[in-house]
Scaffold this motif. Structure first.
Motif, mmCIF file in Angstrom:
data_model
loop_
_atom_site.group_PDB
_atom_site.id
_atom_site.type_symbol
_atom_site.label_atom_id
_atom_site.label_comp_id
_atom_site.label_asym_id
_atom_site.label_seq_id
_atom_site.Cartn_x
_atom_site.Cartn_y
_atom_site.Cartn_z
ATOM 1 N N SER A 124 0.802 -1.222 0.000
ATOM 2 C CA SER A 124 0.000 0.000 0.000
ATOM 3 C C SER A 124 0.834 1.271 0.000
ATOM 4 O O SER A 124 0.332 2.341 -0.343
ATOM 5 C CB SER A 124 -0.939 0.010 1.207
ATOM 6 O OG SER A 124 -0.215 -0.180 2.412
ATOM 7 N N LEU A 125 2.103 1.194 0.370
ATOM 8 C CA LEU A 125 2.957 2.378 0.311
ATOM 9 C C LEU A 125 3.217 2.807 -1.131
ATOM 10 O O LEU A 125 3.619 3.941 -1.382
ATOM 11 C CB LEU A 125 4.288 2.116 1.030
ATOM 12 C CG LEU A 125 4.184 1.910 2.543
ATOM 13 C CD1 LEU A 125 5.529 1.484 3.104
ATOM 14 C CD2 LEU A 125 3.697 3.184 3.238
ATOM 15 N N THR A 143 2.666 9.282 -3.619
ATOM 16 C CA THR A 143 3.366 8.225 -2.892
ATOM 17 C C THR A 143 4.874 8.404 -3.086
ATOM 18 O O THR A 143 5.327 9.209 -3.901
ATOM 19 C CB THR A 143 2.971 6.840 -3.417
ATOM 20 O OG1 THR A 143 3.412 6.722 -4.784
ATOM 21 C CG2 THR A 143 1.466 6.612 -3.337
ATOM 22 N N ILE A 144 5.639 7.625 -2.349
ATOM 23 C CA ILE A 144 7.098 7.650 -2.494
ATOM 24 C C ILE A 144 7.497 7.347 -3.929
ATOM 25 O O ILE A 144 8.350 8.038 -4.510
ATOM 26 C CB ILE A 144 7.732 6.637 -1.521
ATOM 27 C CG1 ILE A 144 7.575 7.121 -0.079
ATOM 28 C CG2 ILE A 144 9.204 6.398 -1.844
ATOM 29 C CD1 ILE A 144 7.792 6.043 0.967
ATOM 30 N N PHE A 201 -1.661 3.807 9.141
ATOM 31 C CA PHE A 201 -0.459 3.117 8.666
ATOM 32 C C PHE A 201 0.417 3.939 7.731
ATOM 33 O O PHE A 201 1.620 3.709 7.654
ATOM 34 C CB PHE A 201 -0.848 1.833 7.905
ATOM 35 C CG PHE A 201 -1.463 0.769 8.760
ATOM 36 C CD1 PHE A 201 -0.694 0.025 9.638
ATOM 37 C CD2 PHE A 201 -2.830 0.504 8.686
ATOM 38 C CE1 PHE A 201 -1.255 -0.969 10.420
ATOM 39 C CE2 PHE A 201 -3.402 -0.484 9.466
ATOM 40 C CZ PHE A 201 -2.617 -1.226 10.340
ATOM 41 N N HIS A 202 -0.174 4.847 6.989
ATOM 42 C CA HIS A 202 0.501 5.425 5.827
ATOM 43 C C HIS A 202 0.907 6.877 6.047
ATOM 44 O O HIS A 202 0.130 7.677 6.573
ATOM 45 C CB HIS A 202 -0.404 5.318 4.599
ATOM 46 C CG HIS A 202 -0.874 3.925 4.355
ATOM 47 N ND1 HIS A 202 -2.130 3.493 4.726
ATOM 48 C CD2 HIS A 202 -0.234 2.858 3.825
ATOM 49 C CE1 HIS A 202 -2.252 2.204 4.410
ATOM 50 N NE2 HIS A 202 -1.116 1.798 3.871
ATOM 51 N N PRO A 203 2.123 7.234 5.607
ATOM 52 C CA PRO A 203 2.597 8.600 5.785
ATOM 53 C C PRO A 203 1.914 9.592 4.859
ATOM 54 O O PRO A 203 1.333 9.226 3.839
ATOM 55 C CB PRO A 203 4.096 8.502 5.470
ATOM 56 C CG PRO A 203 4.263 7.250 4.685
ATOM 57 C CD PRO A 203 3.146 6.337 5.052
ATOM 58 N N THR A 204 2.019 10.854 5.254
ATOM 59 C CA THR A 204 1.535 11.949 4.413
ATOM 60 C C THR A 204 2.505 12.183 3.257
ATOM 61 O O THR A 204 3.636 11.687 3.265
ATOM 62 C CB THR A 204 1.438 13.244 5.227
ATOM 63 O OG1 THR A 204 2.735 13.535 5.782
ATOM 64 C CG2 THR A 204 0.414 13.137 6.346
ATOM 65 N N PHE A 207 11.390 11.030 2.300
ATOM 66 C CA PHE A 207 11.935 9.687 2.097
ATOM 67 C C PHE A 207 12.407 9.517 0.661
ATOM 68 O O PHE A 207 13.517 9.024 0.415
ATOM 69 C CB PHE A 207 10.894 8.621 2.429
ATOM 70 C CG PHE A 207 11.417 7.226 2.222
ATOM 71 C CD1 PHE A 207 12.080 6.560 3.231
ATOM 72 C CD2 PHE A 207 11.288 6.589 0.987
ATOM 73 C CE1 PHE A 207 12.604 5.290 3.030
ATOM 74 C CE2 PHE A 207 11.802 5.330 0.775
ATOM 75 C CZ PHE A 207 12.452 4.677 1.805
ATOM 76 N N ALA A 208 11.577 9.901 -0.293
ATOM 77 C CA ALA A 208 11.934 9.731 -1.707
ATOM 78 C C ALA A 208 13.197 10.516 -2.054
ATOM 79 O O ALA A 208 14.053 10.033 -2.800
ATOM 80 C CB ALA A 208 10.774 10.162 -2.597
ATOM 81 N N ALA A 209 13.322 11.727 -1.501
ATOM 82 C CA ALA A 209 14.500 12.551 -1.773
ATOM 83 C C ALA A 209 15.770 11.843 -1.320
ATOM 84 O O ALA A 209 16.787 11.856 -2.020
ATOM 85 C CB ALA A 209 14.365 13.901 -1.065
ATOM 86 N N ARG A 210 15.716 11.190 -0.157
ATOM 87 C CA ARG A 210 16.911 10.525 0.373
ATOM 88 C C ARG A 210 17.152 9.163 -0.287
ATOM 89 O O ARG A 210 18.301 8.725 -0.389
ATOM 90 C CB ARG A 210 16.802 10.393 1.894
ATOM 91 C CG ARG A 210 16.952 11.730 2.582
ATOM 92 C CD ARG A 210 16.735 11.670 4.072
ATOM 93 N NE ARG A 210 17.766 10.925 4.764
ATOM 94 C CZ ARG A 210 17.849 10.839 6.094
ATOM 95 N NH1 ARG A 210 16.958 11.474 6.852
ATOM 96 N NH2 ARG A 210 18.805 10.127 6.669
ATOM 97 N N ALA A 211 16.112 8.496 -0.716
ATOM 98 C CA ALA A 211 16.297 7.244 -1.461
ATOM 99 C C ALA A 211 16.922 7.534 -2.818
ATOM 100 O O ALA A 211 17.782 6.785 -3.293
ATOM 101 C CB ALA A 211 14.960 6.532 -1.635
ATOM 102 N N TYR A 212 16.527 8.652 -3.423
ATOM 103 C CA TYR A 212 17.040 9.023 -4.740
ATOM 104 C C TYR A 212 18.456 9.611 -4.636
ATOM 105 O O TYR A 212 19.343 9.268 -5.411
ATOM 106 C CB TYR A 212 16.100 10.036 -5.399
ATOM 107 C CG TYR A 212 16.593 10.521 -6.742
ATOM 108 C CD1 TYR A 212 16.484 9.726 -7.876
ATOM 109 C CD2 TYR A 212 17.198 11.775 -6.870
ATOM 110 C CE1 TYR A 212 16.961 10.163 -9.103
ATOM 111 C CE2 TYR A 212 17.672 12.216 -8.087
ATOM 112 C CZ TYR A 212 17.555 11.404 -9.206
ATOM 113 O OH TYR A 212 18.033 11.834 -10.419
#
Length: 350
Positions: free
Chosen positions: A32-33, A70-71, A316-319, A326-331
């Motif tokens: 679901s993320l 989403t991310i 359960f799910h982030p805003t 999160f996406a910025a740091r994963a990228y």
């Protein structure tokens, strides 16, 4: 909001991305993320295609389990795509050439995980759907699909529901009486290893494997189990750490064994607990009013007015605010612990 996160939000506030994508296509496997509509027409309780989900999303309530992007939506933008990656449920024709999202809310590594909510698309089924996509790409390209697909990025984020919608539901699933947390992590990793090998066999050569986050800090699990004086449900977070501790070595093993492929580990736990993280945001309440049984937003109820100051949209799910960080740091890793051996930006460049 920290300055760096504000700048990311500012740069990604629109859908316009200048220049060609850094890769030809992006394929997404997850739960679901990452789901962007695959569950909409399934007979399942794991749905989010109704307001107040999507209140800040350009197309409204599409089946994303958050208020906005989403991310993986944000990662797709960072990779240079000017359109969001379509769900397998609706992806047709040339749309599949830019990638497909197979993610399904409540899905897990194990086929049974999440099934108490109804029909969900487990990772095994997602891999089967990808094989259908591979055949569609082959048909469009006239048989040159391997050279095309091995330039693409694949993100795989699974395992949360094998805990939250399986192991820690002892009244429904027997796994917690069959395995200790250590044994269960072993069992999950062994199955995950075979599934990731299958993905490699289907042509994936640039794969980012996303680890588990702070599952025990979600409002739904805190409400369900209590914390015994801790900030979160420690037994759930400890189980997630056991899984992650085996996942990173698995990525290293793949890199040793498959010389023509590059796997990387995105350390969700570290991103959540180091650097700016979610400091200053409200984490002990949800933005939307939630169904206490499901942990998802009650349909059509008005959510909080300022979504940018909350960690969690539902139980359960982030805003979108947290997804942006999160996406910025994963990228583009902020700290060495964020991604190993590559962040997604470097994975794209290989």
């Amino acid at each position: 909001m920290a300055i760096w996160l504000f700048l990311v939000a500012l740069n990604l506030s629109g859908r316009l991305v200048l220049g060609a994508p850094q890769i030809p296509c992006y394929f997404i496997f997850g739960d679901s993320l990452a789901d962007d509509g695959n569950n909409n027409n399934l007979l399942t309780l794991a749905k989010s295609n109704y307001p107040p989900y999507g209140i800040d999303f350009s197309d409204g309530a599409t089946g994303r389990f958050t208020n906005g992007r989403t991310i993986v939506d944000i990662i797709a933008q960072l990779l240079g795509f000017d359109k969001y990656i379509p769900p397998f449920a609706t992806a047709r024709g040339n749309d599949t050439l830019q990638g497909v999202n197979y993610a399904s809310g409540a899905a897990g590594i194990r086929d049974e995980s999440g099934q108490q909510q109804g029909d969900i698309i487990s990772l095994n089924r997602q891999l089967g759907n990808h094989l259908i996509t591979v055949s569609r790409v082959r048909e469009i390209l006239g048989g040159n699909e391997s050279a095309y697909l091995n330039k693409c990025i694949y993100t795989v984020g699974m395992g949360s529901n094998d805990y939250l919608n399986n192991y820690f539901m002892p009244n429904i699933y027997p796994t917690s009486s069959m395995y200790t947390p250590e044994q269960y992590a072993d069992v999950l990793i062994k199955q995950y290893k075979q599934q990731l090998k299958t993905l490699y066999g289907y042509g994936a050569r640039k794969v980012a494997v996303i680890g588990l986050g702070l599952l025990g800090c979600t409002p739904a699990e805190i409400s369900r189990f209590g914390t015994n004086g801790s900030a979160c449900v420690d037994k759930i977070n400890n189980a997630a750490v056991l899984f992650n501790n085996q996942l990173q070595p698995l990525v290293n093993e793949f890199n040793s064994n498959f010389s023509d492929a590059k796997f990387t580990y995105i350390n969700t736990f570290a991103i959540s607990t180091t650097g700016p993280g979610t400091a200053g945001l409200i984490s002990n309440a949800t933005c939307c009013k939630v169904d206490k049984e499901l942990g998802t937003c009650i349909p059509y109820e008005t959510p909080c007015s300022n979504r940018t100051i909350y960690v969690f949209y539902d139980g359960f799910h982030p805003t979108e605010t947290v997804n942006l960080g999160f996406a910025a740091r994963a990228y583009n890793a902020l700290l060495p612990s964020d991604a190993s051996p590559y962040d997604i930006r470097n994975l794209a460049m290989i």
